[in-house]
Design an enzyme around this catalytic site. Structure first.
Site, PDB file in Angstrom:
ATOM      1  CG  ASN A   1      78.989 -61.563  -7.229  1.00 13.87           C
ATOM      2  OD1 ASN A   1      78.481 -62.063  -6.232  1.00 13.87           O
ATOM      3  ND2 ASN A   1      78.771 -62.030  -8.451  1.00 13.87           N
TER       4      ASN A   1
ATOM      5  CG  ASP B   1      71.940 -71.872  -4.540  1.00 14.80           C
ATOM      6  OD1 ASP B   1      72.219 -72.817  -3.788  1.00 14.80           O
ATOM      7  OD2 ASP B   1      72.465 -70.750  -4.455  1.00 14.80           O
TER       8      ASP B   1
HETATM    9  C1  F6R Z   1      75.221 -71.511  -2.075  1.00 18.16           C
HETATM   10  C2  F6R Z   1      74.855 -70.111  -2.305  1.00 18.16           C
HETATM   11  C3  F6R Z   1      75.886 -69.069  -2.558  1.00 18.16           C
HETATM   12  C4  F6R Z   1      77.065 -69.144  -1.591  1.00 18.16           C
HETATM   13  C5  F6R Z   1      78.101 -68.075  -1.922  1.00 18.16           C
HETATM   14  C6  F6R Z   1      79.310 -68.185  -1.039  1.00 18.16           C
HETATM   15  O1  F6R Z   1      74.063 -72.296  -1.852  1.00 18.16           O
HETATM   16  O2  F6R Z   1      73.702 -69.828  -2.321  1.00 18.16           O
HETATM   17  O3  F6R Z   1      75.281 -67.803  -2.473  1.00 18.16           O
HETATM   18  O4  F6R Z   1      76.593 -68.961  -0.295  1.00 18.16           O
HETATM   19  O5  F6R Z   1      78.478 -68.207  -3.255  1.00 18.16           O
HETATM   20  O6  F6R Z   1      79.968 -69.379  -1.325  1.00 18.16           O
HETATM   21  P1  F6R Z   1      81.142 -69.928  -0.425  1.00 18.16           P
HETATM   22  O7  F6R Z   1      80.537 -70.247   0.906  1.00 18.16           O
HETATM   23  O8  F6R Z   1      81.639 -71.157  -1.110  1.00 18.16           O
HETATM   24  O9  F6R Z   1      82.153 -68.845  -0.329  1.00 18.16           O
END
Ligand code: F6R
Length: 248
Positions: free
Chosen positions: A136, A67
């Site tokens: 979430n 993303d």
């Molecule tokens: C990032 C992504 C998100 C993160 C998720 C967890 O490329 O696709 O789905 O993996 O928001 O984020 P963190 O690791 O910062 O807790």
């Protein structure tokens, strides 16, 4: 789904880096699906260390990211393109021309989504997709929804995600509200998936992902239908699963 326990963040990171490096050693021209955020940072650090020791060669490897924020250029220090460059790519011998991420500045949303899907297809699909999980239950930026989005799409981020992301920005106003994300079909099309989770904040989402009913309101639950998912989670992320007596 195979669930592996890690003691803490460092242990999770080392184990995840082992899985990724094994993939690259066995198939040097692997297409790696990569994630950003706090969770994979330790994994990338470990991969860099092993690369510097001469243990892994990324020269033939390709990388497609999950993303990117809409509205940020790849030179913006808050962009995921910048994250990947500074946290991994510029420290290893991957050819930058073989690294891909949605273009946050694309003028035509729909054309950008079509381009990204075609690009992944032309690469032959993803061999190993690394995923984090949102509090979430989002994977990539597939936010809780009434349906599973298939292909790459531009998504309005939920308030919960915007709040979580705000820790990386100077003020709330600067946090992007939209992002491009690979869709669920693309993620599910990866030959294998490695999901990593650390910390108590992820414990409920992880429990739902592994044991909950499969539903688009908790997007991670769809992973139960994938034939090759490895989860590496630390003790805190496993706390709800343990409380429910599903793991000792
Ligand atoms: C990032 C992504 C998100 C993160 C998720 C967890 O490329 O696709 O789905 O993996 O928001 O984020 P963190 O690791 O910062 O807790």
């Amino acid at each position: 789904m195979v669930l592996h326990r890690a003691k803490d963040y460092n242990d999770m990171s080392r184990k995840a880096a082992n899985v990724i490096s094994a993939k690259v050693i066995l198939k040097p021209d692997s297409v790696l699906g990569l994630a950003t955020g706090s969770t994979p940072e330790g994994t990338y650090k470990q991969l860099i260390e092993w690369y510097k020791k001469g243990d892994i060669d990324f020269s033939q490897t390709k990388a497609v990211n999950l993303d990117e924020y809409k509205g940020l250029s790849k030179e913006d220090e808050q962009s995921y393109a910048w994250f990947m460059k500074t946290k991994l790519f510029e420290h290893i011998n991957i050819n930058l021309e073989n690294t891909y991420i949605p273009n946050g500045l694309a003028e035509n949303e729909e054309a950008e989504c079509t381009r990204y899907d075609k690009l992944i297809k032309d690469l032959g699909g993803v061999d190993l997709q690394l995923l984090g999980i949102g509090t979430n239950g989002h994977i990539g930026f597939n936010e809780p929804n009434e349906f599973f989005q298939k292909g790459t799409h531009c998504v309005k981020l939920t308030d919960e995600t915007i709040n979580m992301n705000s820790r990386f920005f100077e003020s709330m106003d600067l946090v992007p509200k939209y992002a491009y994300s690979m869709g669920i079909q693309t993620i599910m099309g990866a030959k294998s998936i490695l999901l990593i989770a650390s910390g108590k904040a992820k414990a409920n989402a992880l429990y739902e992902t592994v044991y909950g009913n499969i539903r688009p309101s908790v997007p991670g639950t769809i992973l139960q239908l994938h034939p090759d998912v490895t989860i590496i989670a630390d003790e805190e992320a496993l706390s709800v699963i343990k409380e429910k007596g599903l793991l000792k």
